[in-house]
Enzyme design. Structure first.
Site, PDB file in Angstrom:
ATOM      1  NE  ARG A   1      -4.274  -1.348   0.217  1.00 45.77           N
ATOM      2  CZ  ARG A   1      -4.446  -2.382  -0.617  1.00 45.77           C
ATOM      3  NH1 ARG A   1      -3.527  -2.668  -1.512  1.00 45.77           N
ATOM      4  NH2 ARG A   1      -5.537  -3.110  -0.551  1.00 45.77           N
TER       5      ARG A   1
ATOM      6  CD  GLU B   1      -2.966   2.816  -5.483  1.00 47.54           C
ATOM      7  OE1 GLU B   1      -3.995   2.146  -5.696  1.00 47.54           O
ATOM      8  OE2 GLU B   1      -1.941   2.344  -5.012  1.00 47.54           O
TER       9      GLU B   1
ATOM     10  CG  HIS C   1      -2.990  -1.057  -6.997  1.00 46.56           C
ATOM     11  ND1 HIS C   1      -3.427  -0.470  -5.845  1.00 46.56           N
ATOM     12  CD2 HIS C   1      -2.977  -2.386  -6.736  1.00 46.56           C
ATOM     13  CE1 HIS C   1      -3.664  -1.393  -4.916  1.00 46.56           C
ATOM     14  NE2 HIS C   1      -3.390  -2.569  -5.455  1.00 46.56           N
TER      15      HIS C   1
HETATM   16  C1  8YV Z   1      -6.555  -5.159  -5.964  1.00 44.13           C
HETATM   17  C2  8YV Z   1      -5.122  -5.178  -3.865  1.00 44.13           C
HETATM   18  O1  8YV Z   1      -6.093  -4.462  -7.054  1.00 44.13           O
HETATM   19  O2  8YV Z   1      -5.760  -7.246  -2.988  1.00 44.13           O
HETATM   20  C3  8YV Z   1      -5.444  -6.092  -2.754  1.00 44.13           C
HETATM   21  O3  8YV Z   1      -5.372  -5.655  -1.598  1.00 44.13           O
HETATM   22  O4  8YV Z   1      -4.658  -4.127  -3.646  1.00 44.13           O
HETATM   23  C4  8YV Z   1      -5.339  -5.616  -5.261  1.00 44.13           C
HETATM   24  O5  8YV Z   1      -5.290  -6.984  -5.381  1.00 44.13           O
HETATM   25  C5  8YV Z   1      -7.537  -4.323  -5.271  1.00 44.13           C
HETATM   26  O6  8YV Z   1      -8.013  -4.862  -4.096  1.00 44.13           O
HETATM   27  C6  8YV Z   1      -8.735  -4.079  -6.179  1.00 44.13           C
HETATM   28  O7  8YV Z   1      -9.360  -2.957  -5.757  1.00 44.13           O
END
Ligand code: 8YV
Length: 341
Positions: A259, A288, A306
Site C-alpha cells: 500500500r 491512487e 496498481h
Molecule cells: C486489488 C489489492 O487491485 O488485494 C489487494 O489488496 O490491492 C489488489 O489486489 C484491489 O483490491 C482491487 O481494488
C-alpha cells in the site's frame, strides 16, 4: 450498468400513509449492496444473484430516501479502493458483514466494524502468485532498467549508441518487510535468483528458512533491496520513513507492492531525487490513481498502475471468493475467508 435504487417517495404527498411508507423500508429492499464501482464481472454477478444496488463510499452522498432503501442491507461488498467507513456503517443499520474484493482491507474502519459486531472478509492467497510475480518484475526492472530500455528503443536512440550498462540482480541481498503470505511467495521466488533473504516482522516466523531481523533500520542497512509486503493500515503507516531510506543507502532499491500508505511518499521522492537511494519500483501510491508529478519526472523509478493482482485468472478467483463469502454469510452467517481483527 447500475441497479437503480427504488424511486424517492413523492415529497409533496403529506398524507399519513405516505409518511408511514417513507418511514419503513420498501418491500424487496436490498440485502446486498455494492460500495463503489467494482470489477464489471463481479458487479454483474452481484446484480444478477442479489439485485445489489451500488452506493457511494462517501456516506454524506446518501440521501434520506436512499438510506430508507438500505435499511435491510446485511452485506456490503467493496474493494481496497473504497472500503466502508464508520459514517457509512452508521447509515446501514442492519449491516452484518463487509466483504472485500482484495486481500487488503485498510480502507474499511475495522475498529468501528468490531465495535458493531460486523464481520469482515477479504480474498487472501488466490492473489499471492501474481503479486509476488509483480514484485520480482519490479526488482528486475529497477536493476536492469528494462522499461527504460524499451523507451530507449522506441525513441530511436539505439543507432546513436549502445544502451548503458545496468546492475546485476542475481545474488542481491533482499530484505522483505512483512513475511506474510505474499512476502513468503516473493522470498520463495527470489531464492531462484540466489538472493540471500532477510525479513522484518514483529515476530519471527516459526520454521522460516529466512533470517529474521528485529529492527527495520537494521534490515535496511543490511539489504541491497527492500521489498515492502506489509499490510496497510494504521500500524504500518509511513513505516518506510526518511530514516529507513537513509539506512538503505545510495545503492539501495525500494520496491512496494503493498500500500502507498506504508511509505512516506514525500521522503521517497526526496530520497530518489537526492541520491539517498538508487531506485524504486512502485505498484502502489498514497493517493491512487493520482501519481505525484515529482515521481513521474524521475528516471530512477518504475511506476505500475496498481496492477499486481491484475490478471484475468487471479481477478476471477478473487471474484469467486467474494461471491462465495456473500452466499455463505447469507445462508449460514459464516464467512469463507474471515479477517481476524
Ligand atoms: C486489488 C489489492 O487491485 O488485494 C489487494 O489488496 O490491492 C489488489 O489486489 C484491489 O483490491 C482491487 O481494488
Amino acid at each position: 450498468m447500475e441497479t437503480p435504487l427504488a424511486t424517492t417517495p413523492d415529497s409533496t404527498d403529506s398524507s399519513p400513509s405516505a409518511a408511514a411508507a417513507a418511514a419503513s423500508p420498501p418491500a424487496g429492499a436490498a440485502t446486498v449492496v455494492r460500495v463503489g464501482p467494482l470489477m464489471p464481472q463481479l458487479e454483474r454477478g452481484l446484480i444478477d444473484e442479489f439485485d445489489a444496488p451500488v452506493i457511494s463510499a462517501d456516506a454524506s452522498e446518501l440521501t434520506e430516501a436512499t438510506q430508507r432503501e438500505l435499511a435491510q442491507v446485511r452485506v456490503a461488498v467493496t474493494s481496497g479502493r473504497y472500503g466502508v467507513s464508520e459514517a457509512l456503517m452508521e447509515k446501514l443499520p442492519a449491516l452484518e458483514a463487509i466483504v472485500h474484493f482484495g486481500v487488503g482491507y485498510d480502507t474499511t474502519d475495522t475498529a468501528a466494524a468490531r465495535a458493531r459486531g460486523i464481520a469482515v472478509s477479504n480474498t487472501p492467497d488466490v492473489l499471492n502468485d501474481c503479486v509476488a510475480d509483480t514484485a520480482v518484475a519490479l526488482l528486475l526492472d529497477t536493476y536492469r532498467r528494462f522499461s527504460a530500455s524499451d523507451r530507449f528503443v522506441r525513441a530511436g536512440e539505439w543507432p546513436s549508441g549502445n544502451y548503458p550498462l545496468t546492475t546485476r540482480f542475481t545474488g542481491t541481498r533482499v530484505g522483505v518487510v512483512g513475511l506474510g503470505r505474499i512476502g513468503s511467495a516473493i522470498a520463495k521466488r527470489l531464492t531462484g535468483f540466489d538472493c540471500p533473504i532477510s525479513y522484518h516482522n514483529r515476530r519471527e516466523v516459526p520454521g522460516s528458512p529466512f533470517r529474521h531481523v528485529d529492527s527495520l533500520l537494521e534490515l535496511a542497512r543490511s539489504s541491497d533491496a527492500l521489498v515492502v509486503a506489509a499490510a496497510g493500515g494504521p500500524d504500518s503507516q509511513q513505516l518506510i520513513s526518511a530514516e529507513v531510506l537513509e539506512a538503505l543507502g545510495p545503492d539501495g532499491v525500494l520496491v512496494n507492492i503493498s500500500r502507498g500508505s506504508v511509505v512516506d511518499e514525500a521522503a521517497l521522492i526526496a530520497a530518489l531525487d537526492g541520491g539517498v537511494i538508487k531506485a524504486a519500483g512502485l505498484d502502489v501510491f498514497a493517493d491512487e490513481p493520482n501519481v505525484p508529478e515529482a515521481l513521474i519526472a524521475l528516471d530512477n523509478v518504475v511506476l505500475f498502475p496498481h496492477l499486481a493482482s491484475g490478471t484475468r485468472e487471479t481477478r476471477d478467483d478473487m471474484r469467486q471468493l467474494v461471491v462465495d463469502n456473500v452466499r455463505s454469510w447469507l445462508a449460514d452467517g459464516a464467512l469463507v475467508t474471515p479477517v481476524r481483527f
